[in-house]
Write an enzyme that holds these catalytic residues in place. Structure first.
Site, PDB file in Angstrom:
ATOM      1  CG  ASP A 140      -2.090   1.008   1.066  1.00  0.00           C
ATOM      2  OD1 ASP A 140      -2.418   1.385  -0.085  1.00  0.00           O
ATOM      3  OD2 ASP A 140      -2.631   1.439   2.094  1.00  0.00           O
ATOM      4  CE  LYS A 142      -2.753   4.963   1.337  1.00  0.00           C
ATOM      5  NZ  LYS A 142      -4.198   4.658   1.361  1.00  0.00           N
ATOM      6  CG  ASN A 145       0.591   4.898   3.709  1.00  0.00           C
ATOM      7  OD1 ASN A 145      -0.117   5.472   4.533  1.00  0.00           O
ATOM      8  ND2 ASN A 145       0.180   3.839   3.038  1.00  0.00           N
ATOM      9  CG  ASP A 161      -1.100   2.542   7.058  1.00  0.00           C
ATOM     10  OD1 ASP A 161      -1.231   1.373   7.479  1.00  0.00           O
ATOM     11  OD2 ASP A 161      -2.068   3.241   6.722  1.00  0.00           O
ATOM     12  CB  THR A 179      -4.605   3.312  -2.473  1.00  0.00           C
ATOM     13  OG1 THR A 179      -4.473   3.159  -1.053  1.00  0.00           O
ATOM     14  CG2 THR A 179      -5.407   4.557  -2.786  1.00  0.00           C
TER      15      THR A 179
END
Length: 333
Positions: A140, A142, A145, A161, A179
């Site tokens: 994840d 992105k 984060n 995260d 995401t």
């Protein structure tokens, strides 16, 4: 019996070890608070408090996150210090980072260049390469984060995260997660996948850092996924006119549809745009920041925590130390 194995802390009660200050942020299942270590008064941490009732059915996910964070000790990865368990709550004591979110800082800058973007991506690549060597896939990655460690101009970037992270030894990864705008084609194709999904996401982040808008966008998720499955993106004029061919080639190697030929972190770290001198030093701040403000409005983002509140609390602590004279001590007794 603890849910998450042997406790990392000696104290059973987290509030005996840490003095809780203000709440920095809240999520669907947790609350993050600023806290002061009683054993080291100058040390501030972020404590994530997770309600056990909300955790019901998601214990495995949290156990996985804790297991992953215990493995990772890297200067560009937010560190887990302690885990405390009580009847109603689980507490994760995390390293406190106070520099704010990636895009906020870029927008606030007066000057920003390809060289700056290259430096940011290099730090991310080094941290993710370290994770991959240990068999951990973030899943994840992105911009939300990616946080700055401190408000200093030369602050390092931190990856946070790890809620969706997974270890390769925990079995085949085939679950569609992440995401939408940053997820790799093989994930959407519902095929087994691995470390290469993180490299794709880094390519998407690099793209945004150089133009201020995402490579894939559609209000309709089906149309968005169709773009990603085809790796259908462009370097639009005029936004990419002043960006080096080397930067575009670098992105092409990461945002490559075929995960077998996609660059690994190690290959990306050796590419001239990262390891050499091909990243340009022309100021692209005006164009990039304008696009970031337009495409990544703050209301759309999940706030990790209020960095301003942290800085204010740190100043208070510094002032109280300066004021700590014998007369003050007498008054407090």
């Amino acid at each position: 019996m603890p849910l998450f194995g042997k406790k990392m802390g000696k104290e059973k009660d987290v509030k005996k070890r840490y003095i809780f200050k203000e709440v920095l942020g809240t999520g669907a299942f947790s609350e993050v608070s600023l806290a002061q270590d009683t054993l080291e008064s100058s040390k501030l941490v972020a404590i994530k408090c997770i309600n056990r009732k909300c955790l019901a059915g998601k214990e495995e996910s949290l156990e996985n996150e804790i297991e992953v964070l215990r493995r990772l000790r890297h200067p560009n990865i937010v560190q887990l210090f302690d885990v405390f368990e009580e009847k109603n709550n689980v507490y994760l004591v995390m390293e406190l980072v106070t520099g704010g979110e990636l895009f906020d800082r870029i927008v606030e800058k007066g000057s920003y260049t390809e060289k700056d973007a290259s430096s940011l991506i290099k730090q991310v690549l080094e941290a993710v390469d370290f994770m991959h060597d240990l068999g951990v896939v973030h899943r994840d990655l992105k911009p939300e984060n990616l946080l700055y460690y401190s408000p200093k101009e030369d602050s390092k970037i931190m990856i946070s995260d790890f809620g969706l992270s997974k270890t390769e030894d925990s079995g085949i990864m085939a679950t569609a997660c992440g995401t939408p705008g940053y997820v790799a084609p093989e994930v959407l194709a519902q095929k087994p996948y691995g470390k290469a999904v993180d490299c794709w996401s880094i390519g998407v982040i690099a793209y945004i850092l150089l133009c201020g808008y995402p490579p894939f966008y559609d209000e309709n998720d089906t149309a968005l996924f169709a773009q990603i499955l085809l790796a259908n993106y462009e370097f639009d004029s005029p936004y990419w006119d002043d960006i080096s061919p080397s930067a575009k080639e670098f992105i092409g190697h990461l945002m490559c549809k075929d995960h077998n030929t996609r660059f690994t972190c190690k290959q990306a770290l050796k590419f001239p745009w990262i390891a050499g001198d091909t990243a340009l030093e022309k100021n692209i701040h005006a164009s990039v920041s304008a696009q970031m403000k337009k495409n990544f409005a703050k209301s759309k983002w999940k706030q990790a925590y209020n960095a301003t509140a942290v800085i204010r609390q740190m100043k208070k602590l510094a002032m109280s130390k300066e004021d700590h004279s014998p007369s003050c001590t007498q008054e407090k007794k």
